[in-house]
Structures are given as structure tokens and as C-alpha cells.
Design an enzyme around this catalytic site. Sequence first.
Site, short mmCIF file in Angstrom:
data_model
loop_
_atom_site.label_atom_id
_atom_site.label_comp_id
_atom_site.label_asym_id
_atom_site.label_seq_id
_atom_site.Cartn_x
_atom_site.Cartn_y
_atom_site.Cartn_z
N LYS A 1 2.00 -0.45 15.11
CA LYS A 1 3.43 -0.50 15.41
C LYS A 1 3.90 -1.74 16.18
O LYS A 1 5.10 -2.03 16.20
CB LYS A 1 3.83 0.74 16.24
CG LYS A 1 3.79 2.03 15.47
CD LYS A 1 5.00 2.17 14.56
CE LYS A 1 4.82 3.18 13.48
NZ LYS A 1 4.65 2.63 12.13
N PRO B 1 -3.08 -0.13 19.04
CA PRO B 1 -2.86 -0.56 17.65
C PRO B 1 -3.10 0.52 16.59
O PRO B 1 -2.86 0.27 15.41
CB PRO B 1 -3.87 -1.71 17.48
CG PRO B 1 -4.90 -1.49 18.51
CD PRO B 1 -4.23 -0.80 19.65
N TYR C 1 -8.87 5.08 7.98
CA TYR C 1 -8.99 5.40 9.41
C TYR C 1 -10.07 6.48 9.54
O TYR C 1 -9.92 7.56 8.97
CB TYR C 1 -7.67 5.97 9.95
CG TYR C 1 -6.57 4.94 10.13
CD1 TYR C 1 -5.72 4.60 9.07
CD2 TYR C 1 -6.34 4.34 11.37
CE1 TYR C 1 -4.70 3.68 9.23
CE2 TYR C 1 -5.31 3.42 11.54
CZ TYR C 1 -4.50 3.09 10.48
OH TYR C 1 -3.49 2.17 10.65
N TYR D 1 4.40 6.45 10.05
CA TYR D 1 3.57 5.28 9.71
C TYR D 1 4.38 4.22 8.96
O TYR D 1 4.27 3.03 9.24
CB TYR D 1 2.36 5.73 8.89
CG TYR D 1 1.28 4.68 8.83
CD1 TYR D 1 0.39 4.51 9.89
CD2 TYR D 1 1.15 3.85 7.72
CE1 TYR D 1 -0.59 3.53 9.85
CE2 TYR D 1 0.17 2.87 7.67
CZ TYR D 1 -0.70 2.71 8.73
OH TYR D 1 -1.67 1.74 8.70
N HIS E 1 0.84 -1.20 0.00
CA HIS E 1 0.00 0.00 0.00
C HIS E 1 0.88 1.24 0.00
O HIS E 1 1.67 1.44 0.91
CB HIS E 1 -0.88 0.05 1.27
CG HIS E 1 -1.99 -0.95 1.25
ND1 HIS E 1 -3.04 -0.90 2.14
CD2 HIS E 1 -2.22 -2.02 0.45
CE1 HIS E 1 -3.87 -1.89 1.88
NE2 HIS E 1 -3.38 -2.60 0.89
P1 FAD Z 1 3.37 -12.31 21.15
O1 FAD Z 1 2.88 -12.31 19.76
O2 FAD Z 1 2.39 -12.10 22.25
O3 FAD Z 1 4.11 -13.69 21.37
C1 FAD Z 1 4.49 -14.15 22.64
C2 FAD Z 1 4.50 -15.66 22.62
O4 FAD Z 1 4.94 -16.14 23.88
C3 FAD Z 1 3.10 -16.23 22.41
O5 FAD Z 1 3.13 -17.19 21.39
C4 FAD Z 1 2.74 -16.82 23.75
O6 FAD Z 1 1.87 -17.93 23.66
C5 FAD Z 1 4.10 -17.20 24.29
N1 FAD Z 1 4.16 -17.30 25.75
C6 FAD Z 1 3.53 -16.54 26.68
N2 FAD Z 1 3.83 -16.96 27.92
C7 FAD Z 1 4.69 -17.99 27.77
C8 FAD Z 1 5.36 -18.83 28.70
N3 FAD Z 1 5.18 -18.70 30.02
N4 FAD Z 1 6.17 -19.80 28.23
C9 FAD Z 1 6.34 -19.95 26.88
N5 FAD Z 1 5.73 -19.18 25.96
C10 FAD Z 1 4.92 -18.23 26.41
N6 FAD Z 1 -0.20 -4.87 16.51
C11 FAD Z 1 -0.30 -4.18 15.39
O7 FAD Z 1 0.71 -3.61 14.93
N7 FAD Z 1 -1.52 -4.11 14.74
C12 FAD Z 1 -2.64 -4.77 15.22
O8 FAD Z 1 -3.70 -4.74 14.63
C13 FAD Z 1 -2.55 -5.51 16.40
N8 FAD Z 1 -3.62 -6.20 16.89
C14 FAD Z 1 -3.47 -6.92 18.05
C15 FAD Z 1 -4.56 -7.65 18.57
C16 FAD Z 1 -4.43 -8.38 19.76
C17 FAD Z 1 -5.61 -9.17 20.30
C18 FAD Z 1 -3.19 -8.38 20.44
C19 FAD Z 1 -3.04 -9.15 21.75
C20 FAD Z 1 -2.11 -7.68 19.90
C21 FAD Z 1 -2.24 -6.95 18.71
N9 FAD Z 1 -1.16 -6.24 18.14
C22 FAD Z 1 -1.29 -5.54 17.02
C23 FAD Z 1 0.14 -6.27 18.70
C24 FAD Z 1 1.02 -7.31 18.00
O9 FAD Z 1 0.24 -8.42 17.68
C25 FAD Z 1 2.13 -7.62 18.97
O10 FAD Z 1 2.89 -6.44 19.14
C26 FAD Z 1 3.02 -8.77 18.51
O11 FAD Z 1 2.31 -9.97 18.56
C27 FAD Z 1 4.26 -8.85 19.40
O12 FAD Z 1 4.94 -10.03 19.18
P2 FAD Z 1 5.67 -10.77 20.36
O13 FAD Z 1 6.32 -11.94 19.73
O14 FAD Z 1 6.47 -9.79 21.13
O15 FAD Z 1 4.52 -11.23 21.36
C1 PHB Z 2 -5.07 -4.62 10.76
O1 PHB Z 2 -5.16 -4.79 9.53
O2 PHB Z 2 -5.33 -5.51 11.56
C2 PHB Z 2 -4.67 -3.29 11.28
C3 PHB Z 2 -4.30 -2.31 10.41
C4 PHB Z 2 -3.92 -1.05 10.90
C5 PHB Z 2 -3.91 -0.82 12.26
C6 PHB Z 2 -4.27 -1.82 13.13
C7 PHB Z 2 -4.66 -3.06 12.64
O3 PHB Z 2 -3.56 0.40 12.73
#
Ligand code: FAD
Ligand code: PHB
Length: 395
Positions: free
Chosen positions: A297, A293, A201, A385, A72
Amino acid sequence: MHTQVGIIGAGPAGLLLGHLLSLKGIDSVIVENRSRDYVIERVRAGVLEQGTVDLLIQMGVGERLQREGLRHQGLYISFAGQRHHIDLADLTGGKAITVYGQNEVVKDLIDARAATGRALHFEVGHVVVHDMESNRPKITFERDGREEQVTCDFIAGCDGFHGICRPSIPEHAIKFYEREHPFGWLGILAEAAPSSEELVYTCHQRGFALFSMRSPKITRLYFQVPPEEDIDNWSDGAIWDEMLKRMSTRDGWKPNIGPVVQKGVTPMRSFVAEPMRYGRLFLAGDSAHIVPPTGAKGLNLAATDVMVLASGLAEYYTRNSTRVLDDYSEICLRRVWKAQRFSWWMTQTLHRFPGETEFDYRRQLADLDYLTGSRAAMTSLAENYVGLPLDVALA
Ligand code: FAD
Ligand code: PHB
């Protein structure tokens, strides 16, 4: 068992780190408490910054991303019934974002890990970290009903916001900065062809709404709700009604409607832990920081953290230098706080806050009118962004 780097969590942070280390010839063991299917199917982020895309391609895991990801070059900001285009590429010297689901990134990384033959254990229980202050930290966990232990040179806490690594750090050695927001996002995935090629948005009098997508056949939509909202209070019909009220514009644009295949409510939080290190334990991704979100980021910050960490670990193993590892927290936090700032700015620019007056709303509309009419203001949004550069050169 011994490994160079013990990684807790197989989300984007843990899997990316494992692959970056593997490319540098550094061994790791990844332990994850959920199942492989759960990790792959979890619906979360969708927007990859230019730098995250470049990193995945450089790492050799960008083949499907390049084929199926949707590049995009712009986005829309919508208010008062009108969409305004922001040309990200034009404003940033050609940079863009790519829409590719987080679960697809995770799937590609799990496949890449399997091809290396290095350890990735799903469904482990009772993960505990020990002796982080020593130079032989240890992870214990339960696998197939047996207690196992791995001694490590370093441990990477990539276990997300609810993980065990951050809480294992003694209180006196870490400080938390936190802000809860007075709303959450209700999000759906729908089997409907996206009616816009770019994200929209929307700031509406009824609250924020976001139009996004996952593929040419799947639309991803969100709107602002109270933080404790129960998803069971929302029938599919009521969700579409609200989406259409907030998103439809005067030129007749609106999202296409289709069967809802997934729905949920996500609370919103801003959180930073400082420093992102205790002894030989390094926190990366959501275990160290959370952003709302609205700025898209979270996943991108996780990618930058592990890029810095992998570079520091490589410098340690190849040159016996701890220079980057010593600066890890500072390098990451500088960028994290700028992402906090941007995510907060996007959130307050586009959401309605409880208790706001008509005055506040009119001022908010004027803010948006200024933003979409000023090249300087649009450039500021665009450069944040698509992703700010890391202010430091890594080896
Ligand atoms: P996570 O993806 O949370 O991964 C952590 C991993 O550790 C998981 O697989 C978990 O199961 C595992 N874990 C936890 N505890 C333990 C343990 N005790 N032992 C072993 N493993 C463990 N960001 C955006 O940019 N845009 C979005 O739209 C967006 N939507 C989101 C929606 C939701 C519901 C959530 C919760 C987050 C969202 N985020 C979004 C944020 C983004 O998904 C996270 O920043 C990203 O997943 C970070 O990655 P991570 O690997 O640090 O953490
Ligand atoms: C998404 O596609 O899930 C999405 C896109 C932009 C955002 C957050 C989530 O700021």
C-alpha cells in the site's frame, strides 16, 4: 526566487505532485538531496493499485507502464503446502493490480518533469523549511556550494520517513501513532524467469515468504527475518535454501533459481502523523505515514495523498477556495487508517510472531482456511488489495 509550491523530495509523492500541478498550470520547484541515479535505482515497491494506474495514465505518464507493466487479475495465498487462488477481478467487478517497479514509475516521472522544463534540483544539501505559519513560507538549501532560497505560497513535505519536514513541525501541533513489528523482510532481485504469473503470499511454519516479480526475466522474493538481521549473514545459497523451504508446494511448484542481483533487509513499521498539515506545510506519502509492505500500500497511499493535495491547490488558485486544503488531512487519513488496518491484518494473518504457540499456529491455519474458502472473506481481501475508493469527490 519564488514559486507557487515548493516540493521537498523527488520520490513518487514529490514527482507525482509536481506533474499533477504542472498539468493544472501551477508552478513548483522540487529539491532532492540524493542524486538522480540513486533515486532511479532504489529498489522498492512493485504493486500499483488500479487507481494508481488510472491516475498515471490520465496524467500522460502511463505509456511505458501500459507497455511493460504486468497486469495481474489474481494472487495466491499459500499455506500447509498448497496454493489457493484469489480471483481479484472476479471479486471486484473487474479491477486488478499492475506489477511495475517503483523505480520505473520514478524514472517516467523524472522524464516527464524534464519535458516541462520546470525546476528539479538533485543533490542539494542542508534543506530547511521556514515560516510555515505565515503565507510566505520559505525553503533554504545548498546547491553547488551556494546557499539558495525559494519563497513559496505552500510547501509540500514529500521527503519520506527520514526527511526534515515532519520534524520541523512543533511537537504540540502534531501527534504520532506508531508500532514496530518484531520482524523485517529479507528481499532479493534474481535473474530468473518468474515461475508463477501471479504473486504468492506464503504462511509457513518457518515464517512468511512472498513471491513477486519485476519483468518476464526478473523475480522478486522476500522472507520474514528478525528485524535486526544482518544481510551479510546470508549467502546466496542460504537465501535460496530458505526460500525453497518456505515457498515450495506439494504440487511441485517452486520459484526458479538464478543469480541474485540485489539483496537487503527492510525493517517493518506502522506509523501515522496527525494532522498531515502545519500552517502552509502539507505532508504527503511516507513523511506522514508508513505501513508494513504486506498489503502493498505504501506507494499507492502516496499517490492518493498528492492527488487530494493537487486538487486542493488547484481549487485555491482557480477559485480562491481553501475548502479541500482545509479538509486535506481528514480526507487522506480516513483512507490511510483503512490501509493501516488492512496492512496490519495481512501482516498478522501471514507472519509468525516470536513466542507463538502451536495453538496460535493452528488457529492461524484455520484463519487462512476460512479466508480461502469463503467468497465473503476473499472479497474483503480483494477490494482492499486492489485499492479502496476515496470517500470524497474531487474536482
Ligand atoms: P520516498 O520514496 O521515501 O521519497 C522521499 C524522497 O525525499 C527521497 O527521494 C529522499 O531521498 C528525499 N529526501 C529525504 N530527505 C530529504 C531532504 N532533507 N531534502 C530533500 N530531499 C529529501 N511499498 C510497497 O507498497 N511495497 C513494497 O514492496 C515496498 N517496499 C519498500 C522497501 C523499502 C526499503 C522502503 C524504504 C519502502 C518500501 N515501500 C514499499 C514503501 C514505498 O516504497 C513508499 O511508500 C514510497 O516510496 C513512498 O513514496 P514517498 O515519495 O512518500 O517517499
Ligand atoms: C514487490 O513486488 O516488491 C511487492 C509485492 C507485494 C507486496 C510487497 C512487495 O506486498
